[in-house]
Each structure stands twice: as structure tokens, then as C-alpha cells.
Design a protein around this motif. Structure first.
Motif, PDB file in Angstrom:
ATOM      1  N   ASP A 169       0.774  -1.677  -0.055  1.00 10.63           N
ATOM      2  CA  ASP A 169       0.068   0.219   0.073  1.00 10.63           C
ATOM      3  C   ASP A 169       1.135   1.544   0.003  1.00 10.63           C
ATOM      4  OD1 ASP A 169      -1.578   2.530   0.774  1.00 10.63           O
ATOM      5  OD2 ASP A 169      -3.039   0.692   2.254  1.00 10.63           O
ATOM      6  N   PRO A 170       1.457   2.116  -0.754  1.00  6.82           N
ATOM      7  CA  PRO A 170       2.498   2.715  -1.076  1.00  6.82           C
ATOM      8  C   PRO A 170       1.632   4.039  -0.060  1.00  6.82           C
ATOM      9  CG  PRO A 170       1.086   3.406  -3.487  1.00  6.82           C
ATOM     10  CD  PRO A 170       0.201   2.013  -2.415  1.00  6.82           C
ATOM     11  N   ALA A 171       0.422   3.849   0.523  1.00  4.38           N
ATOM     12  CA  ALA A 171       0.373   5.385   1.500  1.00  4.38           C
ATOM     13  C   ALA A 171       0.794   4.832   2.945  1.00  4.38           C
ATOM     14  CB  ALA A 171      -1.114   6.117   1.490  1.00  4.38           C
ATOM     15  N   ARG A 172       1.103   3.437   2.904  1.00  2.00           N
ATOM     16  CA  ARG A 172       1.341   2.958   4.078  1.00  2.00           C
ATOM     17  C   ARG A 172       3.111   2.331   3.970  1.00  2.00           C
ATOM     18  NH1 ARG A 172      -2.926  -1.251   7.110  1.00  2.00           N
ATOM     19  NH2 ARG A 172      -4.428  -0.184   7.181  1.00  2.00           N
ATOM     20  N   THR A 173       3.965   2.767   3.075  1.00  2.00           N
ATOM     21  CA  THR A 173       4.934   2.562   2.760  1.00  2.00           C
ATOM     22  C   THR A 173       5.133   4.325   3.516  1.00  2.00           C
ATOM     23  OG1 THR A 173       4.521   0.623   0.497  1.00  2.00           O
ATOM     24  CG2 THR A 173       6.633   2.321   0.993  1.00  2.00           C
ATOM     25  N   GLN A 174       4.579   4.700   3.118  1.00  2.00           N
ATOM     26  CA  GLN A 174       5.306   5.961   3.569  1.00  2.00           C
ATOM     27  C   GLN A 174       5.037   6.185   5.296  1.00  2.00           C
ATOM     28  OE1 GLN A 174       7.131   8.861   1.159  1.00  2.00           O
ATOM     29  NE2 GLN A 174       7.330   9.411   2.869  1.00  2.00           N
ATOM     30  N   GLN A 175       4.432   5.827   4.937  1.00  2.00           N
ATOM     31  CA  GLN A 175       4.507   5.938   6.847  1.00  2.00           C
ATOM     32  C   GLN A 175       5.633   5.581   7.649  1.00  2.00           C
ATOM     33  OE1 GLN A 175       0.573   4.981   8.140  1.00  2.00           O
ATOM     34  NE2 GLN A 175      -0.626   5.751   7.166  1.00  2.00           N
ATOM     35  N   TRP A 176       5.757   4.042   6.414  1.00  2.00           N
ATOM     36  CA  TRP A 176       7.400   3.355   7.475  1.00  2.00           C
ATOM     37  C   TRP A 176       8.417   3.798   7.010  1.00  2.00           C
ATOM     38  CZ3 TRP A 176       7.276  -0.002  11.095  1.00  2.00           C
ATOM     39  CH2 TRP A 176       5.952  -1.216  11.049  1.00  2.00           C
ATOM     40  N   LEU A 177       8.791   4.383   6.372  1.00  2.00           N
ATOM     41  CA  LEU A 177       9.594   5.625   5.619  1.00  2.00           C
ATOM     42  C   LEU A 177       9.389   6.267   6.903  1.00  2.00           C
ATOM     43  CD1 LEU A 177       9.379   5.584   1.569  1.00  2.00           C
ATOM     44  CD2 LEU A 177      11.008   4.460   3.217  1.00  2.00           C
ATOM     45  N   ASP A 178       8.741   7.085   6.998  1.00  6.44           N
ATOM     46  CA  ASP A 178       8.842   8.666   7.653  1.00  6.44           C
ATOM     47  C   ASP A 178       9.171   7.823   9.160  1.00  6.44           C
ATOM     48  OD1 ASP A 178       7.889  10.074   5.375  1.00  6.44           O
ATOM     49  OD2 ASP A 178       5.433  10.480   6.354  1.00  6.44           O
ATOM     50  N   HIS A 179       8.351   6.579   9.752  1.00  9.73           N
ATOM     51  CA  HIS A 179       9.221   5.970  10.972  1.00  9.73           C
ATOM     52  C   HIS A 179      10.255   5.513  11.145  1.00  9.73           C
ATOM     53  CE1 HIS A 179       8.627   3.081  14.449  1.00  9.73           C
ATOM     54  NE2 HIS A 179       9.292   2.986  13.259  1.00  9.73           N
ATOM     55  N   TYR A 180      11.120   5.322  10.073  1.00 13.43           N
ATOM     56  CA  TYR A 180      12.326   4.491  10.139  1.00 13.43           C
ATOM     57  C   TYR A 180      13.569   5.599   9.751  1.00 13.43           C
ATOM     58  CZ  TYR A 180      11.622   0.224  10.194  1.00 13.43           C
ATOM     59  OH  TYR A 180      10.813  -1.731  10.890  1.00 13.43           O
ATOM     60  N   ASN A 181      13.030   6.567   8.775  1.00  6.28           N
ATOM     61  CA  ASN A 181      14.198   7.933   8.471  1.00  6.28           C
ATOM     62  C   ASN A 181      13.844   8.802   9.483  1.00  6.28           C
ATOM     63  OD1 ASN A 181      15.296   7.439   6.302  1.00  6.28           O
ATOM     64  ND2 ASN A 181      13.136   8.018   5.085  1.00  6.28           N
ATOM     65  N   ALA A 182      13.534   9.044  10.753  1.00  2.15           N
ATOM     66  CA  ALA A 182      13.105   9.313  11.932  1.00  2.15           C
ATOM     67  C   ALA A 182      14.575   8.855  12.550  1.00  2.15           C
ATOM     68  CB  ALA A 182      11.688   9.376  12.188  1.00  2.15           C
ATOM     69  N   ARG A 183      14.874   7.826  13.210  1.00  4.27           N
ATOM     70  CA  ARG A 183      15.808   7.235  13.682  1.00  4.27           C
ATOM     71  C   ARG A 183      17.041   7.682  13.585  1.00  4.27           C
ATOM     72  NH1 ARG A 183      14.699   0.537  14.328  1.00  4.27           N
ATOM     73  NH2 ARG A 183      12.078   0.930  14.732  1.00  4.27           N
TER      74      ARG A 183
END
Length: 328
Positions: free
Chosen positions: A64-78
Motif C-alpha cells: 500500500d503506497p500510503a502505508r509505505t510512506q508512513q513506514w519510511l517516515d518512521h524509520y528515517n526519524a531514527r
């Protein structure tokens, strides 16, 4: 039923990673974009956590593209972490990996300080396909099953860039129950470790709440959100002709159909978890595991107390025969 799968070669992989990580500059962890939290191995994090990490959300074309972006934001914040979403079969997309590694370890490069990268992940996330795309050669075996790669290998991507490939690695105990089902649905767990009907029911339980329109369109059903999981599975079996004698539904066959439709993306682009959902599942799993360990410790303590030597009843104890002539 909790799903667990840790073949013997995975223990060897754990030891190999623990030894190799000493000389590694960057860790690439390949994740399944359909389950980015469940496919992130906590054991790998424990082994490699002190190294800069590049998270690759592979199979983005299936997620799901929208959820993929959520996960990218989640990991890039680390801290010391970057995340990229790609499709391993796309050579152009894979060319982004080397620059991302250099950004994480800017002091490495050149013949005097070659970049040394460890690539790892759970089974069947497309790691070998990614390596083959990076090298434009068939260096790594690929297959739609868990546990294809069995040995570590070093691959030279450039004169100053070495890639160390490792076999897929799960963790000895999966404490997040939903993660076990998601990993099984994706093909990351060996077939002998789970019951297909149980996995299909868990999968349908999630899909009928989060992706009901996709289920209805693919299987020509109506009102799946209001149905029970077993009813949906039976309806799938009926639609696809998975029948036994006297009109009974072959639930095993129906389960296989649901799982294969998910793996083949014929259901549509689906992601089985959000960062918030996975954080909640993880907290619940950690709490249950802590309770399990406390009960285990209590049983062990109770066992020690009951295993006391018998009390002296006042009767004389017979002398033990001497093992040698003339006494001890």
C-alpha cells in the motif's frame, strides 16, 4: 497457536553475523514492504544495532503506497538510519543503495578504506534478488520459499565496495503473535511451522477490516466487513470451486487460495501493519513475554524449594561400603 521457526543453520548465521559485524561499516536490512515491522528482525538489531543502518522496504510494488510512506517516515526519524522503498528487480532503483551507504559512512571509500556492507534480512524478503540486481549477475540463489541462501558470501560491487551476504535469519522466539502470522502469510516462515487455515483466517480477519473492497472485488463477495472470518473463507472456497462431497467446503484448499492470492498480489496492493499498530502489538507481546518469564522463574524457584534433602528422622544411617580394601 504461536508460530516459531528457527532451523539449525540460522543459529550458525547468528554466530557468523556476530563475528563479521566487527569489520562492517554499514548494515543493509532488507524488509518486506507489506510487513515492515514484522520483517524487521529484533535479533539483527541486537547484533548490529551500533552500526549505521539502511532499511530497504523491498516489494514496494506489492504494498500500500500510503502505508509505505508512513513506514519510511518512521524509520528515517531514527538516528543513523536511512530508509528506501524499492522493487529489487528494478536495476535503476537499486543504484540508490551505494550512495545511501556512503551517506551513512562518509569516511569510507577508496582503496585504503573500502566500504564494507553487510546485507541481511528475514527469509524470502527478496534479498538475493536485490543482490543480483546490484551486480547484474546471478550471484545469489533466489526462490519463492524461506531459507534458500545457506552460506555467507562476499561480493565485490566495486574496487572499494564489498558486500557480505548472509542467509535469511529469523529470531528464536517470535513474541508478537500477529508478526508470526504476517511472516507466514508472506512466505518468510517454513511451511512445516504453521497451519495454512489458521494463517488464512488471521489474514482475512485483517483484510476484511482494512481492505474489504479488495476482498469483495477479487472474490466477488459482498458485505465481508460484517462476516465472520470462517464465513469469508468458506465463501472463497465456494467461489473458487474448493468443494468436497455433498457441497462441503474444502477449507484447506480455500486457505491455500487466500494465501497465494496475497503473495501473488492479485488481491491488490496491501500492507498488513502500520507503525502505530506494530508498536501496540510489540508492547502487548513484550508484556505477555515478561509474564511468561516471571511464571517460569517462579516455577523454577518453587522447584528448588521442594527439592530439599530429607529431614533427619533420628534413625542411624547405614555406613557406605568402602570401595577399596582397608577403608577409604
Amino acid at each position: 497457536m504461536a508460530i516459531q521457526w528457527f532451523p539449525g543453520h540460522m543459529n550458525l548465521t547468528r554466530k557468523a553475523i556476530a563475528e563479521r559485524i566487527k569489520d562492517i561499516d554499514v548494515v543493509i536490512e532488507v524488509l518486506d514492504a507489506r510487513l515492515p515491522g514484522s520483517s524487521a528482525n529484533p535479533l539483527l538489531a541486537e547484533l548490529t544495532g551500533h552500526k549505521p543502518t539502511l532499511k530497504i522496504l523491498n516489494k514496494q510494488d506489492m504494498a500500500d503506497p500510503a502505508r509505505t510512506q508512513q513506514w519510511l517516515d518512521h524509520y528515517n526519524a531514527r538516528p543513523e538510519t536511512r530508509a528506501l522503498a524499492l522493487q529489487a528487480t528494478d536495476p535503476a532503483a537499486t543504484q540508490r543503495l551505494a550512495p545511501a551507504c556512503h551517506a551513512l559512512a562518509p569516511g569510507r571509500g577508496g582503496l585504503a578504506k573500502p566500504m564494507r556492507v553487510l546485507i541481511c534480512g528475514v527469509p524470502n524478503v527478496g534479498k538475493s534478488t536485490l543482490i543480483n540486481a546490484l551486480t547484474s549477475k546471478r550471484h545469489a540463489k533466489t526462490g519463492d520459499e524461506a531459507g534458500v541462501t545457506k552460506l555467507e558470501q562476499r561480493i565485490t560491487l566495486a574496487d572499494d565496495f564489498y558486500l557480505y551476504d548472509t542467509p535469511g535469519l529469523l529470531w528464536p522466539r517470535i513474541i508478537v503473535a500477529r508478526s508470526g502470522y504476517n511472516l507466514a502469510a508472506s512466505g518468510a516462515v517454513g511451511r512445516n511451522a504453521y497451519d495454512e487455515e489458521e494463517v488464512a483466517l488471521e489474514l482475512l480477519d485483517y483484510l476484511r477490516r482494512d481492505y474489504p473492497a479488495l476482498l469483495e472485488a477479487r472474490f466477488r463477495l459482498a458485505g465481508v466487513a460484517a462476516m465472520q472470518d470462517e464465513e469469508v473463507l468458506a465463501a472463497v472456497g465456494r467461489q473458487r470451486g474448493a468443494l468436497l462431497g455433498k457441497g462441503r467446503i474444502n477449507m484447506q484448499k480455500a486457505a491455500e487460495i487466500v494465501i497465494q492470492e496475497f503473495r501473488g498480489m492479485t488481491l491488490g496492493r496491501i500492507t498488513l501493519e502500520t507503525p502505530e499498530e506494530f508498536a501496540r502489538w510489540l508492547a502487548e507481546g513484550q508484556q505477555l513475554d515478561a509474564q511468561r518469564l516471571a511464571k517460569k522463574a517462579a516455577r523454577a524457584s518453587k522447584g528448588k524449594k521442594t527439592a530439599q534433602p530429607p529431614a533427619d528422622d533420628g534413625e542411624p544411617t547405614p555406613s557406605r561400603p568402602s570401595p577399596l580394601p582397608g577403608g577409604e
